[in-house]
Design an enzyme around this catalytic site. Sequence first.
Site, short mmCIF file in Angstrom:
data_model
loop_
_atom_site.label_atom_id
_atom_site.label_comp_id
_atom_site.label_asym_id
_atom_site.label_seq_id
_atom_site.Cartn_x
_atom_site.Cartn_y
_atom_site.Cartn_z
N TYR A 107 1.52 -1.27 -0.12
CA TYR A 107 0.36 0.06 -0.08
C TYR A 107 0.76 1.08 0.27
CZ TYR A 107 -3.97 2.22 -0.18
OH TYR A 107 -5.79 3.10 -0.73
N ARG B 230 -8.24 9.80 -8.80
CA ARG B 230 -7.97 10.70 -7.68
C ARG B 230 -6.53 9.49 -6.93
NH1 ARG B 230 -8.16 11.63 -2.04
NH2 ARG B 230 -7.24 9.31 -2.64
N LYS C 56 -6.08 -2.38 -1.75
CA LYS C 56 -6.76 -2.09 -0.48
C LYS C 56 -7.55 -3.85 -0.03
CE LYS C 56 -6.83 1.95 0.32
NZ LYS C 56 -7.90 3.74 1.52
N GLU D 149 -13.68 4.59 -3.65
CA GLU D 149 -12.22 3.87 -3.24
C GLU D 149 -11.30 5.49 -4.48
OE1 GLU D 149 -10.50 3.15 -1.08
OE2 GLU D 149 -8.81 4.53 -0.94
N ASP D 150 -10.72 6.42 -4.12
CA ASP D 150 -9.83 7.26 -5.51
C ASP D 150 -10.51 8.22 -6.29
OD1 ASP D 150 -7.80 7.08 -3.21
OD2 ASP D 150 -7.09 5.57 -4.29
N ASP E 61 -14.11 4.91 1.46
CA ASP E 61 -13.27 5.67 2.43
C ASP E 61 -12.20 5.98 2.26
OD1 ASP E 61 -11.65 4.03 4.20
OD2 ASP E 61 -9.78 3.83 2.38
N ASP E 62 -12.42 7.20 1.58
CA ASP E 62 -11.12 8.15 1.56
C ASP E 62 -12.72 9.62 1.93
OD1 ASP E 62 -9.57 7.90 -0.79
OD2 ASP E 62 -11.51 7.80 -1.16
N ASN F 247 -0.79 11.38 0.93
CA ASN F 247 0.18 10.93 0.63
C ASN F 247 0.13 10.72 -1.12
OD1 ASN F 247 -0.43 9.00 2.59
ND2 ASN F 247 -2.83 8.50 2.35
P1 NAD Z 1 -9.27 16.06 -2.65
O1 NAD Z 1 -8.71 15.87 -4.06
O2 NAD Z 1 -11.35 15.33 -2.04
O3 NAD Z 1 -9.00 17.44 -1.82
C1 NAD Z 1 -7.91 17.88 -1.60
C2 NAD Z 1 -8.43 19.46 -0.83
O4 NAD Z 1 -7.01 20.73 -1.32
C3 NAD Z 1 -9.28 19.98 -2.56
O5 NAD Z 1 -9.68 21.29 -1.05
C4 NAD Z 1 -8.40 21.07 -2.89
O6 NAD Z 1 -9.14 22.10 -2.83
C5 NAD Z 1 -7.21 21.66 -2.01
N1 NAD Z 1 -5.57 22.13 -2.35
C6 NAD Z 1 -5.57 21.66 -3.14
N2 NAD Z 1 -4.04 22.90 -3.13
C7 NAD Z 1 -4.34 23.39 -1.86
C8 NAD Z 1 -3.36 24.29 -1.90
N3 NAD Z 1 -2.44 24.98 -2.80
N4 NAD Z 1 -3.89 25.03 -0.79
C9 NAD Z 1 -4.93 24.11 0.04
N5 NAD Z 1 -5.63 23.73 -0.09
C10 NAD Z 1 -4.71 22.77 -1.03
O7 NAD Z 1 -8.25 15.29 -1.99
P2 NAD Z 1 -8.79 14.14 -0.30
O8 NAD Z 1 -9.72 12.82 -0.85
O9 NAD Z 1 -9.23 15.05 1.04
O10 NAD Z 1 -7.04 13.45 0.25
C11 NAD Z 1 -5.97 14.38 -0.27
C12 NAD Z 1 -5.32 14.02 0.77
O11 NAD Z 1 -5.02 13.60 2.34
C13 NAD Z 1 -3.80 13.05 -0.45
O12 NAD Z 1 -2.51 14.01 -0.19
C14 NAD Z 1 -4.18 11.76 0.63
O13 NAD Z 1 -3.39 11.01 -0.07
C15 NAD Z 1 -4.77 12.06 1.70
N6 NAD Z 1 -5.20 11.07 2.68
C16 NAD Z 1 -4.49 10.59 3.76
C17 NAD Z 1 -5.39 9.43 4.30
C18 NAD Z 1 -4.24 8.76 5.82
O14 NAD Z 1 -3.62 9.74 5.58
N7 NAD Z 1 -5.38 7.97 6.31
C19 NAD Z 1 -6.82 9.07 3.94
C20 NAD Z 1 -7.51 9.45 2.42
C21 NAD Z 1 -6.49 11.01 1.92
#
Ligand code: NAD
Length: 555
Positions: free
Chosen positions: A105, A158, A176, A247-248, A270-271, A410
């Site tokens: 993963y 995504r 997953k 997912e994603d 899950d996200d 991530n």
């Molecule tokens: P998403 O695309 O739904 O959201 C991303 C957000 O970031 C959007 O609101 C966007 O406007 C904002 N953004 C982009 N550029 C920006 C900037 N320069 N300044 C401020 N905000 C900005 O994605 P997501 O599903 O919310 O995932 C976001 C991140 O979180 C990914 O890197 C993902 O890998 C990580 N994530 C981690 C976990 C975990 O740790 N368990 C779980 C899910 C997602």
Amino acid sequence: MQKKSENHRANRALPTNGVDWLHNPIFNKGTAFTEAERDALGLRGLLPPHVQSMDEQVQRVMNNFRSKSSDLERYIQLVALQDRNETLFYRVVMDYLEEMMPIIYTPTVGKACQEFGHIFRRSRGFYISSNDKGQMEKMLHHWPTRDVKVIVVTDGERILGLGDLGASGMGIPIGKLSLYTACAGIHPTQCLPITIDVGTDNETLLKDPLYTGLRQRRIRGEAYDALIEEFMVAVEKNFPGVLVQFEDFGNSNAFRLLARYQDQACTFNDDIQGTGSVALAGVLSALHLTRGKLSDQRVLFLGAGEAGIGIAENIVNVLVGAGLTPAEARKRCWFVDSKGLIVKSRTDLSAHKQHYAHDHAPCTDLLSAVKSIKPTMLIGVSGQPKTFTQEIVKIMGSLNERPVIFALSNPTSKAECTAEEAYTWTEGRAVFASGSPFAPVTIAGKTHVPGQGNNAYIFPGVGLGIVSTGARRVTESMFIAAARTLASLIRKEELAEGRVYPSLKRIHEVSLAIAIAVAEEVYAKNLNTQPRPADLPSYIRSQMFKPEYPDYVKK
Ligand code: NAD
């Protein structure tokens, strides 16, 4: 010959000759086939003479694994093992989970998806493309069993924080589902990874001759929704009651599809919900360290997407459960997105952001938002690396005795800051967690162990609870129950090291406890389709897959 009903292999037809036994990953034991099996199954001569134990096979796999020169090579080795001998694959992954998790993963799976067409060996999972419109129900008959309990599906828009990887995103549902088995013992043959290929807007992939997906731009709007609707109907017809994990998916589709299907099917995202739950558990554990109350927190999120909103919704649900109104609860959560602080005066906010738009002067960047909001917790879910700068982290340290800093983006390359930065810039006072793993950091003789807010703490246990009860729906309350259970399992000595999550070594115990808590929720809400067993914990434990070879020939 072993009776077919004795194990998870029951739903597959037995191989009919020696070569087929060796080439079927569900039944294959490789060099561990016994003398009696070699005689009875037509294997004599097809294997080297020495009969190995499973322990010896594990040793060989681990020697190879550790001698590889890159993580991508390790990923390729493990995928090849999974294709060859599933039982041995799971034995290795379960025995060495902490070493294997970053390979099967995040972060390595992200690299594998980026390189997908170039490292492709053998197809795994199920592909549905927009060209298959009208055929989905029929084509799912090609999957070799009707006994599917969990589907993980992506449209690849995504992938982690890496963006649109189209059909190359298949590594994610595969990874997953491996974790469903490795962490919670969902039987591998009951897992089905699916990619819906609606095209990609990734120019590099569209130009890459080795790209494995459709060469077209993404289908959107009504045509997209019709494909998803056909998919949901087709999987329910083929696998009634199956749990479908989204997912994603891209942000706008993810929220819309969750709202559309969560009351109609056994499904979750899950996200949004898994992340919401694992981060809530981290927040609750962090409060043990800061000795704070949830209702006294000011949580500032960088990123207002699926993860950020999912986490905030869970915090709000807990606060509402404790007596606050939804409006009061939401005031504890603030967001900065790519345009700055989310405030009432902004006119560019999508529906899911509007709930969190508070009365406040505009701030165009994170630094000014931190200075103005004075958060107790800073949570990065933006996919934007290095955005928690030294100045910002130091301000968090001056505002709080124990600043809570979660850099959850991530893979590792996208983290808002590293563990070392968070601890160094706060003289070791930060309560830190990340999305991808970071090694422990020693400052002034004290070692801090960063938490990994890995969704794998939550979704496998939730899935086991759902499958064991035959739940008809997945509710928010199940994710809150999962988060509370996870936070309750952390031990004093783990907290003392700065961890906000239990060690991954305890993942089976964690998944089982979460499955029991989720099952209790299922029964409380009358969502079960199977009667409650007399001894719930023993029953759920008995459902869990063990990576052991059966004796195909009884003495
Ligand atoms: P998403 O695309 O739904 O959201 C991303 C957000 O970031 C959007 O609101 C966007 O406007 C904002 N953004 C982009 N550029 C920006 C900037 N320069 N300044 C401020 N905000 C900005 O994605 P997501 O599903 O919310 O995932 C976001 C991140 O979180 C990914 O890197 C993902 O890998 C990580 N994530 C981690 C976990 C975990 O740790 N368990 C779980 C899910 C997602």
